[in-house]
Design a protein around this motif. Structure first.
Motif, PDB file in Angstrom:
ATOM      1  N   CYS A  76      30.226 -77.843   9.693  1.00 33.16           N
ATOM      2  CA  CYS A  76      30.651 -76.449   9.859  1.00 33.16           C
ATOM      3  C   CYS A  76      30.085 -75.909  11.163  1.00 33.16           C
ATOM      4  O   CYS A  76      28.963 -76.246  11.556  1.00 33.16           O
ATOM      5  CB  CYS A  76      30.133 -75.619   8.689  1.00 33.16           C
ATOM      6  SG  CYS A  76      30.514 -73.872   8.799  1.00 33.16           S
ATOM      7  N   CYS A 114      40.760 -79.417  -1.311  1.00 30.72           N
ATOM      8  CA  CYS A 114      41.021 -79.494   0.120  1.00 30.72           C
ATOM      9  C   CYS A 114      40.822 -80.920   0.690  1.00 30.72           C
ATOM     10  O   CYS A 114      39.796 -81.549   0.437  1.00 30.72           O
ATOM     11  CB  CYS A 114      40.055 -78.515   0.790  1.00 30.72           C
ATOM     12  SG  CYS A 114      39.765 -78.797   2.503  1.00 30.72           S
ATOM     13  N   ILE A 117      37.532 -81.812   2.571  1.00 25.41           N
ATOM     14  CA  ILE A 117      36.356 -82.139   1.760  1.00 25.41           C
ATOM     15  C   ILE A 117      36.498 -83.546   1.180  1.00 25.41           C
ATOM     16  O   ILE A 117      35.557 -84.354   1.229  1.00 25.41           O
ATOM     17  CB  ILE A 117      36.165 -81.098   0.632  1.00 25.41           C
ATOM     18  CG1 ILE A 117      36.010 -79.709   1.246  1.00 25.41           C
ATOM     19  CG2 ILE A 117      34.964 -81.452  -0.239  1.00 25.41           C
ATOM     20  CD1 ILE A 117      35.948 -78.585   0.235  1.00 25.41           C
ATOM     21  N   THR A 143      29.694 -72.290   2.381  1.00 24.65           N
ATOM     22  CA  THR A 143      30.837 -71.515   2.885  1.00 24.65           C
ATOM     23  C   THR A 143      31.845 -71.357   1.756  1.00 24.65           C
ATOM     24  O   THR A 143      31.820 -70.371   1.052  1.00 24.65           O
ATOM     25  CB  THR A 143      31.450 -72.185   4.123  1.00 24.65           C
ATOM     26  OG1 THR A 143      31.533 -73.596   3.888  1.00 24.65           O
ATOM     27  CG2 THR A 143      30.629 -71.947   5.354  1.00 24.65           C
ATOM     28  N   CYS A 144      32.696 -72.384   1.555  1.00 22.75           N
ATOM     29  CA  CYS A 144      33.641 -72.269   0.436  1.00 22.75           C
ATOM     30  C   CYS A 144      33.066 -72.970  -0.797  1.00 22.75           C
ATOM     31  O   CYS A 144      32.138 -73.780  -0.691  1.00 22.75           O
ATOM     32  CB  CYS A 144      34.990 -72.866   0.815  1.00 22.75           C
ATOM     33  SG  CYS A 144      34.915 -74.646   1.067  1.00 22.75           S
ATOM     34  N   LYS A 147      33.168 -76.964  -0.676  1.00 23.00           N
ATOM     35  CA  LYS A 147      32.111 -77.621   0.092  1.00 23.00           C
ATOM     36  C   LYS A 147      30.789 -77.538  -0.653  1.00 23.00           C
ATOM     37  O   LYS A 147      30.082 -78.525  -0.813  1.00 23.00           O
ATOM     38  CB  LYS A 147      31.964 -76.953   1.459  1.00 23.00           C
ATOM     39  CG  LYS A 147      32.940 -77.444   2.515  1.00 23.00           C
ATOM     40  CD  LYS A 147      32.669 -76.656   3.781  1.00 23.00           C
ATOM     41  CE  LYS A 147      33.149 -77.366   5.005  1.00 23.00           C
ATOM     42  NZ  LYS A 147      32.777 -76.612   6.214  1.00 23.00           N
ATOM     43  N   THR A 283      42.744 -73.087   9.235  1.00 25.12           N
ATOM     44  CA  THR A 283      41.686 -74.048   8.906  1.00 25.12           C
ATOM     45  C   THR A 283      41.474 -75.042  10.048  1.00 25.12           C
ATOM     46  O   THR A 283      42.393 -75.311  10.817  1.00 25.12           O
ATOM     47  CB  THR A 283      42.036 -74.812   7.615  1.00 25.12           C
ATOM     48  OG1 THR A 283      43.380 -75.280   7.709  1.00 25.12           O
ATOM     49  CG2 THR A 283      41.899 -73.937   6.401  1.00 25.12           C
ATOM     50  N   PRO A 284      40.271 -75.607  10.127  1.00 27.59           N
ATOM     51  CA  PRO A 284      40.004 -76.538  11.230  1.00 27.59           C
ATOM     52  C   PRO A 284      40.801 -77.836  11.119  1.00 27.59           C
ATOM     53  O   PRO A 284      41.254 -78.215  10.046  1.00 27.59           O
ATOM     54  CB  PRO A 284      38.508 -76.824  11.096  1.00 27.59           C
ATOM     55  CG  PRO A 284      38.057 -76.275   9.805  1.00 27.59           C
ATOM     56  CD  PRO A 284      39.100 -75.383   9.260  1.00 27.59           C
ATOM     57  N   CYS A 309      38.201 -73.323  13.831  1.00 29.94           N
ATOM     58  CA  CYS A 309      36.858 -73.810  14.172  1.00 29.94           C
ATOM     59  C   CYS A 309      36.917 -75.033  15.086  1.00 29.94           C
ATOM     60  O   CYS A 309      35.898 -75.439  15.633  1.00 29.94           O
ATOM     61  CB  CYS A 309      36.068 -74.091  12.906  1.00 29.94           C
ATOM     62  SG  CYS A 309      35.661 -72.533  12.107  1.00 29.94           S
ATOM     63  N   CYS A 342      34.968 -66.523   9.891  1.00 33.79           N
ATOM     64  CA  CYS A 342      35.526 -67.493   8.939  1.00 33.79           C
ATOM     65  C   CYS A 342      36.038 -66.738   7.717  1.00 33.79           C
ATOM     66  O   CYS A 342      35.443 -65.732   7.316  1.00 33.79           O
ATOM     67  CB  CYS A 342      34.436 -68.476   8.521  1.00 33.79           C
ATOM     68  SG  CYS A 342      34.938 -69.585   7.176  1.00 33.79           S
ATOM     69  N   CYS A 375      42.848 -74.622   0.040  1.00 31.66           N
ATOM     70  CA  CYS A 375      41.836 -73.818   0.725  1.00 31.66           C
ATOM     71  C   CYS A 375      42.119 -72.364   0.369  1.00 31.66           C
ATOM     72  O   CYS A 375      42.969 -71.709   0.981  1.00 31.66           O
ATOM     73  CB  CYS A 375      41.907 -74.001   2.242  1.00 31.66           C
ATOM     74  SG  CYS A 375      40.750 -72.891   3.066  1.00 31.66           S
ATOM     75  N   TYR A 378      41.433 -69.270   3.119  1.00 33.39           N
ATOM     76  CA  TYR A 378      42.426 -69.103   4.198  1.00 33.39           C
ATOM     77  C   TYR A 378      43.802 -68.752   3.641  1.00 33.39           C
ATOM     78  O   TYR A 378      44.528 -67.938   4.213  1.00 33.39           O
ATOM     79  CB  TYR A 378      42.472 -70.336   5.109  1.00 33.39           C
ATOM     80  CG  TYR A 378      41.334 -70.283   6.099  1.00 33.39           C
ATOM     81  CD1 TYR A 378      41.461 -69.610   7.308  1.00 33.39           C
ATOM     82  CD2 TYR A 378      40.092 -70.828   5.790  1.00 33.39           C
ATOM     83  CE1 TYR A 378      40.398 -69.500   8.193  1.00 33.39           C
ATOM     84  CE2 TYR A 378      39.021 -70.727   6.653  1.00 33.39           C
ATOM     85  CZ  TYR A 378      39.185 -70.064   7.866  1.00 33.39           C
ATOM     86  OH  TYR A 378      38.127 -69.944   8.734  1.00 33.39           O
TER      87      TYR A 378
HETATM   88  S1  BJ8 Z   1      33.336 -71.648   9.640  1.00 27.91           S
HETATM   89  S2  BJ8 Z   1      36.550 -72.684   8.489  1.00 27.91           S
HETATM   90  S3  BJ8 Z   1      34.092 -75.002   9.632  1.00 27.91           S
HETATM   91  S4  BJ8 Z   1      33.689 -73.225   6.544  1.00 27.91           S
HETATM   92  S5  BJ8 Z   1      39.495 -75.904   4.857  1.00 27.91           S
HETATM   93  S6  BJ8 Z   1      36.405 -77.035   3.581  1.00 27.91           S
HETATM   94  S7  BJ8 Z   1      36.978 -73.513   4.047  1.00 27.91           S
HETATM   95  S8  BJ8 Z   1      38.618 -75.392   1.432  1.00 27.91           S
HETATM   96  S9  BJ8 Z   1      36.316 -75.842   6.814  1.00 27.91           S
HETATM   97 FE1  BJ8 Z   1      35.202 -74.284   7.745  1.00 27.91          FE
HETATM   98 FE2  BJ8 Z   1      32.828 -73.513   8.591  1.00 27.91          FE
HETATM   99 FE3  BJ8 Z   1      34.643 -71.720   7.816  1.00 27.91          FE
HETATM  100 FE4  BJ8 Z   1      34.966 -73.056  10.059  1.00 27.91          FE
HETATM  101 FE5  BJ8 Z   1      36.637 -75.126   2.480  1.00 27.91          FE
HETATM  102 FE6  BJ8 Z   1      38.974 -74.307   3.404  1.00 27.91          FE
HETATM  103 FE7  BJ8 Z   1      38.552 -76.879   3.101  1.00 27.91          FE
HETATM  104 FE8  BJ8 Z   1      37.254 -75.510   4.992  1.00 27.91          FE
END
Ligand code: BJ8
Length: 435
Positions: A76, A114, A117, A143-144, A147, A283-284, A309, A342, A375, A378
């Protein structure tokens, strides 16, 4: 490529399975990247990096470890690289972008989650990613939900430190994040045996700022009327920024920027006139996820910027270089990182402002909102973004897609229809302007 089998063996990799992975990448890369016309000369360096993706850089990491250095793997853009480099360690991004790793991820994770992951966990479990195998410590974050819970499972296979990222940006959340960075600093010092002094941290902040600044310079070239580089190539460069040696990356990307700026002077473009300029947000896209960019750029569009990202969120803000002591430096870092918008934050109005600002700065014709399946953050945020863009008269289309190529035809059809719509709405605006 040189023979790295002994190196891979020493990293306890599954060589047979790894051969299968290595067998698909060159053709995939060739079809998507090397087929492009009039690519900048400077892209040869990144071609080389990809050709050596599991070779040269892994050898460098191994040499670093032989000398007692440590390697940290993260997932991340909130994990502060500055702290890692200040302890003479190396940080590498580990997010999985390949379909190849999904089945292994699904052995321990639910299927309906996702792909980023699943692929990341699968990369570790399959023993086919030498970056995972080289890492002394993984660094996760809250974060989510996907993860967060996946780290508990990964922890059964390899040590992981989890940073507790707040999900709001109030004063008390800032204080909490400062604290989390301090805890991470202690952890890094403990593992490396190196003290992070004010001087060391200042040096690392300057280095990472320089890397972000060169990416800003690269992205600025994409604001030009005539695009000197494809979106696909720009995406690849950002993806490589996550694991390449920072000094070499800065040097090579600076050279490329000089070439691109000269192209702009001459009015040279890699796209034909009338190509639709697209801002991608969402999403990245972890390496080798080049699917959406490839589909856009073979359907009449050009990606001019990514509000992701693996795009602007990675490099937009720089950390304060002038802080007087280590506490101030960490405060500066916390501010820099909490400036990232994010979708895991609530509220997240800043992201909407960013999308509108970037749309204007990059003179985009339309926005494609990209979300990986499952996800939730997003996907849910799309509603608010769409409402705001509608108000501004900015055309937007949502595409949800995973790493497989099964839906490529369907996406292409939708993209072509979207680009046609952009054409007709542009014509309508022009007619209205003459009345
Ligand atoms: S700052 S976008 S790199 S968390 S796409 S794993 S959010 S279910 S990648 Fe992320 Fe850091 Fe945020 Fe950036 Fe979860 Fe969504 Fe999958 Fe995600």
């Amino acid at each position: 490529m040189a023979d790295y089998r002994d190196l891979w063996k020493s990293l306890d990799m599954d060589l047979e399975k790894h051969d299968q992975l290595c067998a698909v990448l060159p053709e995939f890369y060739g079809d998507i990247y090397l087929s492009q016309e009039n690519r900048p000369e400077g892209m040869n360096y990144y071609n080389f990096v990809v050709s050596e993706i599991h070779g040269l850089r892994i050898k460098e990491l191994a040499e670093h470890k032989e000398k007692g250095g440590k390697v940290f793997g993260s997932f991340c853009v909130f994990v502060p690289d500055e702290i890692i480099f200040a302890a003479d360690a190396i940080g590498v991004g580990l997010c999985g972008g390949s379909d190849f790793w999904i089945p292994d991820g699904e052995k321990v994770l639910p299927r309906n989650m996702c792909p980023l992951i699943k692929a990341s966990v699968g990369a570790k479990l399959s023993g086919t990613c030498p970056y995972f195998q080289s890492a002394d410590l993984l660094v996760g974050e809250t974060t989510c939900d996907g993860k967060k819970k996946a780290w508990e499972i990964l922890d059964e296979y390899t040590p992981i430190h989890v940073m507790d990222l707040p999900q709001m940006k109030r004063e008390k959340d800032k204080i909490h994040w400062i604290d989390e960075i301090k805890i991470f600093k202690d952890k890094v010092e403990e593992l490396t045996g190196n003290k992070i002094t004010k001087e060391k941290l200042e040096e690392a902040i300057k280095l990472i700022n320089k890397k972000r600044a060169v990416l800003q310079r690269l992205y600025n070239t994409r604001k030009a009327e005539n695009l000197p580089i494809s979106g696909k190539d720009a995406l690849l460069i950002t993806q490589i920024a996550f694991y390449d040696d920072p000094n070499r990356f800065i040097e090579k990307t600076t050279e490329l920027c000089e070439e691109l700026e000269a192209r702009i002077e001459k009015g040279e473009s890699v796209f034909k006139e009338g190509t639709k300029r697209i801002l991608v947000t969402g999403t990245p896209m972890a390496i080798p996820n080049w699917k959406l960019h490839h589909l856009i750029e073979t359907s009449g569009g050009a990606v001019v910027c990514e509000e992701t990202c693996t795009g602007s969120r990675y490099f937009e803000n720089l950390a304060n270089e002038e802080a007087e002591n280590i506490d101030e430096q960490i405060k500066g870092l916390a501010n820099r990182y909490l400036g990232i918008n994010c979708a895991c934050f609530t509220p997240n109005e800043g992201r909407i402002d960013d999308i509108i600002r970037l749309y204007k700065e990059y003179k985009a014709d339309g926005v494609i909102y990209y979300s990986l399946p499952f996800c939730h953050t997003y996907a849910l945020e799309y509603k608010k973004v769409k409402e705001a863009l509608d108000k501004e008269g900015i055309p937007v289309m949502m595409i949800e897609s995973d790493y497989s190529l099964q839906d490529a035809g369907q996406i292409k059809t939708r993209l072509e229809a979207f680009f046609e719509m952009l054409d007709s709405s542009k014509n309508e605006k022009e007619v209205a302007a003459t009345k």
